[in-house]
Design a protein around this motif. Structure first.
Motif, PDB file in Angstrom:
ATOM      1  N   LYS A   1      47.081  33.707  41.557  1.00 22.66           N
ATOM      2  CA  LYS A   1      46.675  32.406  42.098  1.00 22.66           C
ATOM      3  C   LYS A   1      45.156  32.265  42.214  1.00 22.66           C
ATOM      4  O   LYS A   1      44.616  31.175  42.062  1.00 22.66           O
ATOM      5  CB  LYS A   1      47.322  32.181  43.461  1.00 22.66           C
ATOM      6  CG  LYS A   1      48.837  32.002  43.403  1.00 22.66           C
ATOM      7  CD  LYS A   1      49.411  31.759  44.779  1.00 22.66           C
ATOM      8  CE  LYS A   1      50.921  31.576  44.714  1.00 22.66           C
ATOM      9  NZ  LYS A   1      51.521  31.367  46.073  1.00 22.66           N
ATOM     10  N   ASP A   2      44.468  33.366  42.495  1.00 19.21           N
ATOM     11  CA  ASP A   2      43.007  33.301  42.630  1.00 19.21           C
ATOM     12  C   ASP A   2      42.347  32.814  41.339  1.00 19.21           C
ATOM     13  O   ASP A   2      41.275  32.200  41.371  1.00 19.21           O
ATOM     14  CB  ASP A   2      42.442  34.669  43.007  1.00 19.21           C
ATOM     15  CG  ASP A   2      42.811  35.080  44.424  1.00 19.21           C
ATOM     16  OD1 ASP A   2      43.200  34.189  45.209  1.00 19.21           O
ATOM     17  OD2 ASP A   2      42.716  36.274  44.741  1.00 19.21           O
ATOM     18  N   ALA A   3      43.001  33.095  40.207  1.00 19.21           N
ATOM     19  CA  ALA A   3      42.429  32.729  38.911  1.00 19.21           C
ATOM     20  C   ALA A   3      42.485  31.228  38.643  1.00 19.21           C
ATOM     21  O   ALA A   3      41.874  30.740  37.695  1.00 19.21           O
ATOM     22  CB  ALA A   3      43.159  33.474  37.792  1.00 19.21           C
ATOM     23  N   LEU A   4      43.211  30.490  39.480  1.00 20.84           N
ATOM     24  CA  LEU A   4      43.286  29.042  39.296  1.00 20.84           C
ATOM     25  C   LEU A   4      42.003  28.350  39.729  1.00 20.84           C
ATOM     26  O   LEU A   4      41.700  27.236  39.285  1.00 20.84           O
ATOM     27  CB  LEU A   4      44.473  28.472  40.078  1.00 20.84           C
ATOM     28  CG  LEU A   4      45.861  28.966  39.632  1.00 20.84           C
ATOM     29  CD1 LEU A   4      46.930  28.384  40.537  1.00 20.84           C
ATOM     30  CD2 LEU A   4      46.131  28.586  38.183  1.00 20.84           C
ATOM     31  N   LEU A   5      41.242  29.013  40.596  1.00 24.47           N
ATOM     32  CA  LEU A   5      40.021  28.400  41.119  1.00 24.47           C
ATOM     33  C   LEU A   5      38.754  29.188  40.838  1.00 24.47           C
ATOM     34  O   LEU A   5      37.652  28.694  41.051  1.00 24.47           O
ATOM     35  CB  LEU A   5      40.158  28.203  42.640  1.00 24.47           C
ATOM     36  CG  LEU A   5      41.250  27.221  43.093  1.00 24.47           C
ATOM     37  CD1 LEU A   5      41.348  27.206  44.606  1.00 24.47           C
ATOM     38  CD2 LEU A   5      40.970  25.818  42.567  1.00 24.47           C
ATOM     39  N   ALA A   6      38.906  30.414  40.375  1.00 23.93           N
ATOM     40  CA  ALA A   6      37.724  31.246  40.122  1.00 23.93           C
ATOM     41  C   ALA A   6      37.957  32.107  38.889  1.00 23.93           C
ATOM     42  O   ALA A   6      39.096  32.463  38.581  1.00 23.93           O
ATOM     43  CB  ALA A   6      37.432  32.136  41.333  1.00 23.93           C
ATOM     44  N   PRO A   7      36.893  32.439  38.150  1.00 26.15           N
ATOM     45  CA  PRO A   7      37.052  33.281  36.954  1.00 26.15           C
ATOM     46  C   PRO A   7      37.496  34.685  37.332  1.00 26.15           C
ATOM     47  O   PRO A   7      36.988  35.278  38.280  1.00 26.15           O
ATOM     48  CB  PRO A   7      35.649  33.289  36.335  1.00 26.15           C
ATOM     49  CG  PRO A   7      34.733  32.964  37.459  1.00 26.15           C
ATOM     50  CD  PRO A   7      35.487  32.026  38.356  1.00 26.15           C
ATOM     51  N   MET A   8      38.483  35.194  36.593  1.00 32.97           N
ATOM     52  CA  MET A   8      39.003  36.549  36.824  1.00 32.97           C
ATOM     53  C   MET A   8      39.029  37.279  35.489  1.00 32.97           C
ATOM     54  O   MET A   8      40.072  37.740  35.026  1.00 32.97           O
ATOM     55  CB  MET A   8      40.414  36.473  37.422  1.00 32.97           C
ATOM     56  CG  MET A   8      40.504  35.694  38.731  1.00 32.97           C
ATOM     57  SD  MET A   8      39.826  36.583  40.130  1.00 32.97           S
ATOM     58  CE  MET A   8      41.095  37.798  40.391  1.00 32.97           C
ATOM     59  N   GLY A   9      37.873  37.340  34.831  1.00 34.45           N
ATOM     60  CA  GLY A   9      37.783  37.870  33.476  1.00 34.45           C
ATOM     61  C   GLY A   9      38.361  39.250  33.277  1.00 34.45           C
ATOM     62  O   GLY A   9      39.020  39.522  32.274  1.00 34.45           O
ATOM     63  N   GLY A  10      38.135  40.137  34.246  1.00 34.64           N
ATOM     64  CA  GLY A  10      38.616  41.506  34.083  1.00 34.64           C
ATOM     65  C   GLY A  10      40.125  41.607  34.008  1.00 34.64           C
ATOM     66  O   GLY A  10      40.668  42.489  33.332  1.00 34.64           O
ATOM     67  N   ALA A  11      40.822  40.701  34.686  1.00 38.52           N
ATOM     68  CA  ALA A  11      42.286  40.761  34.737  1.00 38.52           C
ATOM     69  C   ALA A  11      42.907  40.574  33.363  1.00 38.52           C
ATOM     70  O   ALA A  11      43.969  41.137  33.072  1.00 38.52           O
ATOM     71  CB  ALA A  11      42.817  39.708  35.700  1.00 38.52           C
ATOM     72  N   GLU A  12      42.271  39.789  32.497  1.00 40.34           N
ATOM     73  CA  GLU A  12      42.879  39.527  31.190  1.00 40.34           C
ATOM     74  C   GLU A  12      42.833  40.743  30.266  1.00 40.34           C
ATOM     75  O   GLU A  12      43.504  40.773  29.248  1.00 40.34           O
ATOM     76  CB  GLU A  12      42.216  38.328  30.520  1.00 40.34           C
ATOM     77  CG  GLU A  12      40.812  38.537  30.031  1.00 40.34           C
ATOM     78  CD  GLU A  12      40.268  37.293  29.338  1.00 40.34           C
ATOM     79  OE1 GLU A  12      39.745  37.443  28.223  1.00 40.34           O
ATOM     80  OE2 GLU A  12      40.363  36.187  29.900  1.00 40.34           O
ATOM     81  N   ASP A  13      42.048  41.749  30.638  1.00 43.25           N
ATOM     82  CA  ASP A  13      41.976  42.965  29.828  1.00 43.25           C
ATOM     83  C   ASP A  13      42.959  44.040  30.288  1.00 43.25           C
ATOM     84  O   ASP A  13      43.071  45.088  29.654  1.00 43.25           O
ATOM     85  CB  ASP A  13      40.555  43.543  29.877  1.00 43.25           C
ATOM     86  CG  ASP A  13      39.530  42.621  29.227  1.00 43.25           C
ATOM     87  OD1 ASP A  13      39.892  41.953  28.245  1.00 43.25           O
ATOM     88  OD2 ASP A  13      38.387  42.565  29.713  1.00 43.25           O
ATOM     89  N   ASP A  14      43.655  43.781  31.384  1.00 45.90           N
ATOM     90  CA  ASP A  14      44.570  44.775  31.958  1.00 45.90           C
ATOM     91  C   ASP A  14      46.001  44.509  31.503  1.00 45.90           C
ATOM     92  O   ASP A  14      46.654  43.573  31.965  1.00 45.90           O
ATOM     93  CB  ASP A  14      44.486  44.740  33.488  1.00 45.90           C
ATOM     94  CG  ASP A  14      45.141  45.954  34.136  1.00 45.90           C
ATOM     95  OD1 ASP A  14      46.076  46.518  33.535  1.00 45.90           O
ATOM     96  OD2 ASP A  14      44.701  46.338  35.231  1.00 45.90           O
ATOM     97  N   GLU A  15      46.477  45.326  30.600  1.00 47.64           N
ATOM     98  CA  GLU A  15      47.830  45.158  30.053  1.00 47.64           C
ATOM     99  C   GLU A  15      48.911  45.440  31.089  1.00 47.64           C
ATOM    100  O   GLU A  15      50.018  44.908  30.997  1.00 47.64           O
ATOM    101  CB  GLU A  15      48.023  46.091  28.857  1.00 47.64           C
ATOM    102  CG  GLU A  15      47.051  45.855  27.717  1.00 47.64           C
ATOM    103  CD  GLU A  15      47.278  46.825  26.576  1.00 47.64           C
ATOM    104  OE1 GLU A  15      48.091  47.759  26.745  1.00 47.64           O
ATOM    105  OE2 GLU A  15      46.657  46.643  25.507  1.00 47.64           O
ATOM    106  N   ARG A  16      48.589  46.261  32.077  1.00 45.85           N
ATOM    107  CA  ARG A  16      49.605  46.673  33.037  1.00 45.85           C
ATOM    108  C   ARG A  16      50.030  45.536  33.957  1.00 45.85           C
ATOM    109  O   ARG A  16      51.176  45.481  34.389  1.00 45.85           O
ATOM    110  CB  ARG A  16      49.080  47.833  33.889  1.00 45.85           C
ATOM    111  CG  ARG A  16      48.726  49.085  33.084  1.00 45.85           C
ATOM    112  CD  ARG A  16      47.942  50.054  33.939  1.00 45.85           C
ATOM    113  NE  ARG A  16      46.674  49.455  34.384  1.00 45.85           N
ATOM    114  CZ  ARG A  16      45.852  50.036  35.252  1.00 45.85           C
ATOM    115  NH1 ARG A  16      46.162  51.209  35.770  1.00 45.85           N
ATOM    116  NH2 ARG A  16      44.723  49.441  35.609  1.00 45.85           N
TER     117      ARG A  16
END
Length: 301
Positions: free
Chosen positions: A103-118
């Motif tokens: 949910k945090d990614a809806l209002l703020a950039p969370m670039g690192g999360a998209e690199d985490d396959e887990r």
């Protein structure tokens, strides 16, 4: 192959020095890019159609609909997902939106999360995704680790996988039953895939979900007969729909809508003077398809 995969990241020489252009010239280029983004969808219509047919088949047997993506693509996936319930009445417990960063990614950039396959695999396991379910994965590049890992896992569980991307050789296609390629080309602002790529994704997802829900019986004569009615404006719209389908007056339409507990399809049958129990049975026997229920009752009475 790498050249195609990075197509949305290419810097087109036609936009050299664009920051020095007159404002209207820059806007003309942005406008033209948006037009191309919409027009490129036409070549994908056969695959969108096949995807919708497959999704409807899976959902008609109790499946859930997952949407997943990261960044701009994730935002668009979530938007399409959350609009299906109010528009078509599709149950909230059968809609599962997932985005890298939560949910945090809806209002703020969370670039690192998209690199985490887990993360994506963990989320799908938590929801116990299965062979009954459908996952729509959206990624402009088609190679985002978060999204790619999700489609791999979903496919391994027997889920129906629909991959939407803007690069011809997107890796997420390798694990999809249906691949929707949107050839939106390079961006005016290089790498800003919220622009042309995003426009193509938004329109394609609109088309995909609209056709799917129509196949499932939530549209009748271009009317939203399964929409959720939760305010006065929508109650008036629901009554108007009943009037349009049945030719009844406003008072009758509103009376039937109340008697049907805001269920437009049931209210339509009540306005046609069918007994409530018979109307409910006709809808249940025809998986909620109003037209089929009307035909059955026409034969019965």
């Amino acid at each position: 192959m790498a050249k195609d995969i990075q197509g949305t990241e290419k810097h087109s020489p036609r936009y050299h020095n664009i920051d020095t252009w007159p404002a209207e010239d820059m806007l003309e280029s942005l406008w033209a890019s948006q037009l191309r983004a919409i027009s490129c969808i036409q070549q994908s219509i056969p695959e969108i159609s096949a995807s919708a047919e497959a999704i409807a088949e899976r959902l008609s047997h109790g499946g859930r609909l997952f949407y997943i993506g990261a960044g701009s693509s994730g935002h668009l996936a979530i938007q399409d997902c959350v609009e299906i319930n109010p528009t078509y009445g599709w149950p909230l417990d059968k809609l599962i939106p997932l985005i890298a960063g939560g949910k945090d990614a809806l209002l703020a950039p969370m670039g690192g999360a998209e690199d985490d396959e887990r993360i994506s695999v963990k989320s799908l396991k938590a929801h116990a995704i299965s062979a009954q379910d459908v996952i729509i994965a959206v990624a402009a590049s088609g190679s985002t680790p978060y999204t790619l890992a999700a489609v791999k896992h979903a496919r391994s569980q027997g889920s129906l996988v629909i991959s939407v991307a803007n690069n011809r050789h997107a890796p997420i296609y390798d694990h999809a039953h249906h691949s929707i390629f949107l050839d939106s080309g390079s961006e005016v602002i290089a790498g800003s895939t919220r622009m042309a790529a995003g426009t193509a994704q938004k329109a394609a997802l609109n088309m995909l979900s609209t056709l799917t829900m129509t196949k499932l019986g939530h549209v009748h004569d271009g009317l939203m007969v399964s929409m959720v009615i939760n305010n006065e404006k929508l109650e008036n719209r629901g009554a108007a729909i009943i009037q349009e389908i049945t030719g009844s007056d406003s008072e009758t339409a509103k009376k039937c809508l109340n008697e049907a507990d805001k269920n437009i399809k049931l209210a339509v049958l009540l306005a046609m003077n069918h007994p409530k129990a018979e109307a409910e049975k006709a809808l249940a026997d025809n998986q909620g398809h109003l037209r089929q229920a009307m035909e059955k009752l026409k034969v019965t009475y």
